[in-house]
Write an enzyme that holds these catalytic residues in place. Structure first.
Site, mmCIF file in Angstrom:
data_model
loop_
_atom_site.group_PDB
_atom_site.id
_atom_site.type_symbol
_atom_site.label_atom_id
_atom_site.label_comp_id
_atom_site.label_asym_id
_atom_site.label_seq_id
_atom_site.Cartn_x
_atom_site.Cartn_y
_atom_site.Cartn_z
ATOM 1 N N HIS A 247 43.333 44.459 46.554
ATOM 2 C CA HIS A 247 42.409 45.338 47.291
ATOM 3 C C HIS A 247 43.210 46.303 48.158
ATOM 4 O O HIS A 247 43.964 45.857 49.029
ATOM 5 C CB HIS A 247 41.464 44.494 48.155
ATOM 6 C CG HIS A 247 40.576 43.597 47.354
ATOM 7 N ND1 HIS A 247 40.997 42.369 46.879
ATOM 8 C CD2 HIS A 247 39.306 43.769 46.893
ATOM 9 C CE1 HIS A 247 40.009 41.820 46.181
ATOM 10 N NE2 HIS A 247 38.982 42.645 46.164
ATOM 11 N N HIS B 162 33.446 50.626 40.361
ATOM 12 C CA HIS B 162 33.184 49.298 40.951
ATOM 13 C C HIS B 162 31.778 49.296 41.562
ATOM 14 O O HIS B 162 31.542 48.633 42.552
ATOM 15 C CB HIS B 162 34.264 49.012 42.000
ATOM 16 C CG HIS B 162 34.395 47.570 42.390
ATOM 17 N ND1 HIS B 162 34.317 46.526 41.491
ATOM 18 C CD2 HIS B 162 34.606 46.978 43.597
ATOM 19 C CE1 HIS B 162 34.493 45.383 42.138
ATOM 20 N NE2 HIS B 162 34.648 45.626 43.417
ATOM 21 N N ASP C 243 40.776 47.100 44.080
ATOM 22 C CA ASP C 243 39.310 47.200 44.173
ATOM 23 C C ASP C 243 38.846 47.650 45.559
ATOM 24 O O ASP C 243 39.581 47.531 46.544
ATOM 25 C CB ASP C 243 38.686 45.821 43.909
ATOM 26 C CG ASP C 243 38.698 45.454 42.443
ATOM 27 O OD1 ASP C 243 39.465 46.078 41.679
ATOM 28 O OD2 ASP C 243 37.951 44.545 42.065
ATOM 29 N N ASP C 244 37.609 48.083 45.590
ATOM 30 C CA ASP C 244 36.813 48.308 46.820
ATOM 31 C C ASP C 244 37.158 49.586 47.580
ATOM 32 O O ASP C 244 36.487 49.920 48.535
ATOM 33 C CB ASP C 244 36.899 47.123 47.800
ATOM 34 C CG ASP C 244 36.334 45.847 47.220
ATOM 35 O OD1 ASP C 244 35.881 45.871 46.060
ATOM 36 O OD2 ASP C 244 36.365 44.820 47.920
ATOM 37 N N HIS D 124 28.833 48.186 45.718
ATOM 38 C CA HIS D 124 29.376 46.825 45.568
ATOM 39 C C HIS D 124 28.251 45.805 45.387
ATOM 40 O O HIS D 124 28.225 44.748 46.024
ATOM 41 C CB HIS D 124 30.246 46.462 46.784
ATOM 42 C CG HIS D 124 31.338 45.489 46.443
ATOM 43 N ND1 HIS D 124 31.178 44.131 46.554
ATOM 44 C CD2 HIS D 124 32.597 45.682 45.983
ATOM 45 C CE1 HIS D 124 32.293 43.526 46.181
ATOM 46 N NE2 HIS D 124 33.171 44.444 45.829
ATOM 47 N N TYR E 233 32.744 40.979 42.519
ATOM 48 C CA TYR E 233 32.922 39.509 42.499
ATOM 49 C C TYR E 233 33.164 38.984 41.067
ATOM 50 O O TYR E 233 33.201 37.780 40.846
ATOM 51 C CB TYR E 233 31.699 38.776 43.089
ATOM 52 C CG TYR E 233 31.141 39.435 44.322
ATOM 53 C CD1 TYR E 233 31.783 39.285 45.558
ATOM 54 C CD2 TYR E 233 30.009 40.246 44.260
ATOM 55 C CE1 TYR E 233 31.298 39.926 46.692
ATOM 56 C CE2 TYR E 233 29.516 40.890 45.389
ATOM 57 C CZ TYR E 233 30.158 40.726 46.593
ATOM 58 O OH TYR E 233 29.676 41.359 47.699
HETATM 59 NI NI NI Z 1 35.040 44.211 45.038
#
Ligand code: NI
Length: 250
Positions: free
Chosen positions: A199, A108, A58-59, A112, A149
């Site tokens: 991540h 995503h 993610d991210d 965020h 989250y």
């Molecule tokens: Ni995230």
């Protein structure tokens, strides 16, 4: 003798509780009426009969993503990247490379956004902007969405009309930046059908994954994309649903 209720004598607290219950039941009924649509996957998915795990990152993308892609290539492992629109605009070449090398790109959101703390329009815009950034980078819109989250209410899931992917295991790499910890955590929670949250924005995660991938393969796990894992039993992907693993028993 027939039961007669004198409503004047019913305690106030009981009336309030009954009222709240009635509202919850009515809301649940309304949510159930929202149709769930089947999503036609635009690519073919494989049947996986061996033990399989989906590593999800993610991210990103971020400065460590190319090294992660090298590691995945080296071990012929596939993964899923839930990228933000913002970072996709910053490093479109990394998203394109991941896509070209056979990994799955998921959304995503653009920035965020926390669904719990935002208006419905803000959430919708952030999702759409994320999809557009990805489409610009790879030439197609993502099918899967991961809420930042993991925050999304049942009604949001339904109304946003996307296929949501959560995880069955959090590596906790966002909390503890220690590659030994993350490595141990991946291996100790590895299970057939698991979707592991990681991540690729953290160096400690890449270090941990570099050691964990050959170990998992040694244990007989195939490392596959989320779409392959979720359709391994012949299931179709539906919008408005939240997927946490390929089985219901997690
Ligand atoms: Ni995230």
């Amino acid at each position: 003798m027939p039961l007669k209720i004198n409503f004047k004598k019913v305690p106030k607290a009981l009336k309030i509780v009954t009222g709240i219950l009635a509202i919850i039941l009515a809301a649940a009924f309304i949510v159930r009426q929202i149709p769930v649509n089947e999503i036609e996957l635009s690519y073919s998915t494989r049947d996986i009969s061996s033990k399989a795990i989906a590593l999800t990152f993610d991210d990103g993308p971020g400065k460590y993503t190319p090294r992660l892609l090298d590691i995945l290539n080296e071990h012929e492992a596939k993964a899923t990247f839930f990228v933000t629109g913002k970072n996709t605009e910053k490093y479109p070449q990394y998203v394109k490379r991941a896509f070209d090398e056979g990994h799955l790109i998921g959304n995503h959101t653009y920035n965020h956004i926390d669904f719990y703390k935002s208006t419905f329009d803000e959430v919708k815009n952030s999702i759409t902007m994320g999809e557009e950034a990805i489409e610009k980078a790879i030439g197609e819109k993502p099918i899967f969405l991961r809420a930042p989250y993991g925050n999304a209410t049942t009604i949001q899931l339904k109304l946003l009309d996307r296929a949501f992917v959560q995880w069955s295991v959090s590596s906790l790499d966002w909390l503890i930046e220690d590659s030994d910890f993350v490595y141990e955590r991946i291996l100790s929670t590895a299970k057939d059908g698991a979707i592991i949250l990681l991540h690729d924005t953290r160096k400690t995660t890449i270090d941990a994954v570099e050691r964990a991938i050959p170990e998992l393969q040694e244990q007989g796990y195939e490392l596959v994309r989320v779409d392959e894992l979720l359709t391994r039993n012949g299931d179709t992907i539906k919008s408005g649903k939240l997927y946490k693993s390929c089985k219901a028993d997690f």
